[in-house]
Design an enzyme around this catalytic site. Sequence first.
Site, PDB file in Angstrom:
ATOM      1  N   ARG A 150       0.832  -1.203   0.000  1.00 22.25           N
ATOM      2  CA  ARG A 150       0.000   0.000   0.000  1.00 22.25           C
ATOM      3  C   ARG A 150       0.873   1.262   0.000  1.00 22.25           C
ATOM      4  NH1 ARG A 150      -2.177   1.101   4.172  1.00 22.25           N
ATOM      5  NH2 ARG A 150      -1.260  -0.451   5.574  1.00 22.25           N
ATOM      6  N   LYS A 172      -8.478  -2.327   1.286  1.00 20.12           N
ATOM      7  CA  LYS A 172      -8.391  -1.411   2.415  1.00 20.12           C
ATOM      8  C   LYS A 172      -9.174  -0.120   2.174  1.00 20.12           C
ATOM      9  CE  LYS A 172      -6.049  -4.044   5.121  1.00 20.12           C
ATOM     10  NZ  LYS A 172      -6.738  -4.693   6.258  1.00 20.12           N
ATOM     11  N   HIS A 176     -10.760  -3.849  12.963  1.00 22.46           N
ATOM     12  CA  HIS A 176      -9.659  -4.520  12.270  1.00 22.46           C
ATOM     13  C   HIS A 176      -9.204  -5.669  13.151  1.00 22.46           C
ATOM     14  CE1 HIS A 176      -5.376  -4.340  10.411  1.00 22.46           C
ATOM     15  NE2 HIS A 176      -6.161  -5.144   9.718  1.00 22.46           N
ATOM     16  N   SER A 206       1.152  -6.582  12.839  1.00 27.18           N
ATOM     17  CA  SER A 206       1.964  -7.606  12.182  1.00 27.18           C
ATOM     18  C   SER A 206       2.976  -8.203  13.154  1.00 27.18           C
ATOM     19  CB  SER A 206       2.691  -6.992  10.986  1.00 27.18           C
ATOM     20  OG  SER A 206       3.506  -7.944  10.353  1.00 27.18           O
ATOM     21  N   LYS A 235      -1.757 -12.753  15.388  1.00 24.07           N
ATOM     22  CA  LYS A 235      -3.214 -12.649  15.243  1.00 24.07           C
ATOM     23  C   LYS A 235      -3.771 -13.760  14.366  1.00 24.07           C
ATOM     24  CE  LYS A 235      -5.042  -9.672  12.417  1.00 24.07           C
ATOM     25  NZ  LYS A 235      -5.573  -8.487  11.718  1.00 24.07           N
ATOM     26  N   THR A 236      -3.159 -13.973  13.208  1.00 18.48           N
ATOM     27  CA  THR A 236      -3.653 -15.007  12.300  1.00 18.48           C
ATOM     28  C   THR A 236      -3.479 -16.391  12.904  1.00 18.48           C
ATOM     29  OG1 THR A 236      -3.128 -13.641  10.374  1.00 18.48           O
ATOM     30  CG2 THR A 236      -3.421 -15.991   9.996  1.00 18.48           C
ATOM     31  N   ASP A 289      -9.806 -10.716   9.307  1.00 22.38           N
ATOM     32  CA  ASP A 289      -9.245  -9.367   9.229  1.00 22.38           C
ATOM     33  C   ASP A 289     -10.224  -8.221   9.500  1.00 22.38           C
ATOM     34  OD1 ASP A 289      -6.856  -7.842   8.736  1.00 22.38           O
ATOM     35  OD2 ASP A 289      -7.712  -7.226   6.831  1.00 22.38           O
ATOM     36  N   ARG A 347       1.524 -12.328  -1.097  1.00 21.09           N
ATOM     37  CA  ARG A 347       0.188 -12.525  -0.526  1.00 21.09           C
ATOM     38  C   ARG A 347      -0.617 -13.533  -1.335  1.00 21.09           C
ATOM     39  NH1 ARG A 347      -1.743  -9.439   4.170  1.00 21.09           N
ATOM     40  NH2 ARG A 347      -0.194  -7.796   4.489  1.00 21.09           N
TER      41      ARG A 347
END
Length: 657
Positions: free
Chosen positions: A175, A320, A339, A357, A361-362, A376, A441
């Site tokens: 991004r 996003k 988020h 990051s 979390k994942t 997400d 990704r």
Amino acid sequence: MSGNLAKIDTRTKRDDEEICHDDSATPVKAQTIDELHSLQMKKSAPSTPIKGGGAGSARSSFDSAVSDQDHRNKQQLQSISASLASLTRETGPKVVKGDPASTRKAAETPKLSSHHATATATPTPNISDSSLKFTHILYNLSPAELYEQAIKYEKGSFITSSGALATLSGAKTGRSPRDKRVVKDESTAKELWWGKGSPNIEMDEQTFLVNRERAVDYLCSLDKVFVNDQYLNWDPNHRIKVRIVSARAYHSLFMHNMCIRPTPEELEDFGTPDFTIYNSGQFPCNRYTHYMTSSTSIDINLARREMVILGTQYAGEMKKGLFSLMHYLMPKRQILSLHSGCNMGKDGDVALFFGLSGTGKTTLSTDHNRYLIGDDEHCWSENGVSNIEGGCYAKCIDLVREKEPDIWNAIKFGTVVENVVFDEHTREVDYSDRSVSENTRAAYPIEYIPNAKIPCVGPHPKNVILLACDAFGVLPPVSKLSLAQTMYHFISGYTALVAGTEDGIKEPQATFSACFGAAFIMLHPTKYAAMLAEKMKKHGATGWLVNTGWSGGRYGSGNRIKLAYTRKIIDAIHSGSLLNADYSKTEVFGLEIPTVVEGVPSEILDPVNTWSDKKAYNDNLLNLGGLFKRNFEVFLNHKIGTDNKLAEEILAAGPRF
């Protein structure tokens, strides 16, 4: 006759017979190769059921159904034409459905029919060459069709050994937050968060329209554009209709995966979208235009409900951008946009996972013993929680089947993998190769995850888990938070990263991201925090701060808290056993820490016990507390309502020394 060979008749030829006759299969019903190819694919456009009485009314019912279908096709094309309308012309371009490569003759001499309806307009004084041509619309194509388009026409598109489509996002592989702009008008000037610390960089309406014109003119100059009509939010009472107009099959497939896919029946009645994205990322913005600082610009106009992308082909900008939209629209409906990851136990207990990051979390929200609601983006409404998206966007760098089997297995036909490197012969991806980008990704539909809960909705959350990877080694492995503390740490959005080693620096670097997603929020962080506290209080949710970082010393001297211990902590939160534990309070941050957690050594629960150098522990604790205080200064002058009481209450829940 032996084997499975077809029987061949070689009798003497008569006038009505062939010399050799193969009776192993019925001959095809085609006289030419073109006719044979026409039989290969059947029409699959949604059809309207014929309603009515008996056989006597069948003919009129059929005619009516065909007429209704033609009318819907025409309305659909008119809607798309209106979306592509230039601001300097009164009408949109002429559009026709289909690939120009296969409908070239129809494009040259267009005729109105049920299969190729066109949206035409009376010429205006501003007529140009572009308005004389037809723009072909590839509308809501299937993944298989998009694969074909990408491989035929987009350089850098390949099928990997797992069946996924490998693509390149061009010069930008992430991004561009400094190039993101939001139109500041009379309404948004009062509503949005502007100024120091805010992700919202202003632009005026006129500049947005200049960029919109540039993007739309670029799209209309092409022979074909891809159009996706899809939904956001699995809660049917609050879903948003979005239209994405793009120039690349890659972008169309990406959004097909990431948004919620309508049924054929829903698509027939889709109507006018609530929000439209114009992705002209292959074409740069004009750097001499006011507010532009590079050839890239990502612009959002909330009044027009439009987003324009110029100068970047990174697909994550669309994802996003829509998340930013939801951060604006949902709070207006008293719905909290988050988020976060989200999962649900077999008994219906829902947990939200927040974390930047590297915090896990994942990993921690993906649990084979629990259902995945989403990875997400979520909404928390009066109905409970709902996933905003229809897919997952997972990091691929250093992906290993043994550690992330669900993500590994989801990378198959229909999945888009961005900027990965693969063997030129076997097409096997090397997920450790960073030659193109560190930010590799994979985007895939959420149903590719075996334990995904479809539809992606759940009851009100029972636990709100804030994850921090503390490289200073002073935060406890788990703390129970009060509502004020939950708001404070939610607004702070803390984690710590380890600096690069190229220049020999290995000091931890504190990172703060408001609401654990500062780049995407539109309102002031305290507004989201107040909504979070109100919903937690109303529905009895408990806040937790979980440190997945270091213990027994900072990075370089201590050790990373074992993942097995963190999983035991998360299990104890899910089961509710931690609510009944005995607690003690830490200094400086005033955190409530349990004295016992099943499966976790008790001595590590209070971080001071793990440090041999108590002075070093205290120095690091005070240092981190100071970093929190300095970060929070930007929020102190913001008022909610007529006074600043809420901000003061939140500040009081922070570190004190």
